[in-house]
Design a protein around this motif. Structure first.
Motif: not given
Length: 260
Positions: A182-195
């Motif tokens: 399952l691929h959730f695609c949005f504007e970032k490269d993934g979950v960020l440690a620092d937003i």
């Protein structure tokens, strides 16, 4: 051994930008094997509503869908957006078939009950809402189903259903027959440690680590329900959940969520 199936969900950031949408379609069409695309509607539906004199109403990111709003979002999601996506996919060499939940009775929802908030004609998905056999038939025929955010209740009523929920429920329903990603695609490269740092992608997250990141406030706000749904999908049999940039789905940078 089960065949791999990749379920992709895209949202407004891509749908609202013509250049990004064309790039995503090119990237998606390069993904080999069985795949399904689930899409929302983006800001276009709200703009169309405003143009018709209907003020869009949102509560905690969920659209209040009265009868007039339902007419408009059905036209926009199941009509313009869905068919434009299908046409672009055909151009890129992907034999796509656009569907609402009513088509083939592929997704049957139940109207959300009124509690403290009346969401109107919004549909929730019970565990048995997806016709996995029909989707499997289409996939084995070489078609790529493209599912919009419009479902139905089986009694003639269309309903507006969250696209993330549709993607997660479809992935779970097909996990018995396929090795589902399952691929959730949005504007970032993934979950960020620092937003504030787009390069701080966390490459892999396990359930215990997720709870720790939430407790520390590293993962917060709108990312929490998305990841809660993702880990619930893993617990229900989905093999892997990926959070990634919609324009970089064929690149290695992304966050992979694991069962253990």
């Amino acid at each position: 051994m089960k065949n791999v199936l990749k379920v992709f969900k895209i949202g407004g950031g891509v749908l609202d930008d013509d250049a990004q949408l064309h790039q995503f379609v090119r990237e998606f069409s390069q993904v080999r094997g069985r795949k399904i695309l689930v899409h929302g509607g983006g800001k276009g539906a709200s703009q169309l509503l405003q143009g018709l004199g209907i003020e869009p109403r949102m509560v905690q990111g969920r659209r209040i869908t009265d009868a007039a709003t339902l007419d408009v979002v059905t036209m926009f999601y199941a009509g313009k957006t869905n068919k434009q996506l299908v046409a672009l996919l055909q151009q890129a060499g992907t034999n796509a078939l656009g569907l609402s939940g009513a088509d083939g009775n592929v997704i049957r929802a139940v109207k959300r009950p009124v509690t403290d908030i009346d969401y109107g004609f919004v549909g929730d998905l019970p565990a048995d809402s997806v016709d996995a056999r029909l989707l499997g038939t289409l996939l084995e025929a070489g078609l790529t189903p493209v599912l919009c955010a419009i479902t139905h209740d089986g009694q003639g009523q269309l309903l507006n259903t969250n696209a993330d929920t549709i993607a997660s429920t479809v992935a779970r329903a097909l996990a018995a027959s396929y090795e589902v990603e399952l691929h959730f695609c949005f504007e970032k490269d993934g979950v960020l440690a620092d937003i504030t740092d787009d390069a701080s992608v966390i490459p892999q997250i396990q359930p215990a680590q997720y709870q720790q990141l939430k407790a520390e406030g590293v993962i917060a706000a709108g990312m929490i329900p998305k990841l809660d749904n993702a880990f619930a999908a893993l617990a229900a049999g989905v093999e892997k959940v990926v959070i990634e940039n919609a324009l970089k789905i064929n690149e290695p940078v992304k966050t992979v969520l694991c069962r253990s």
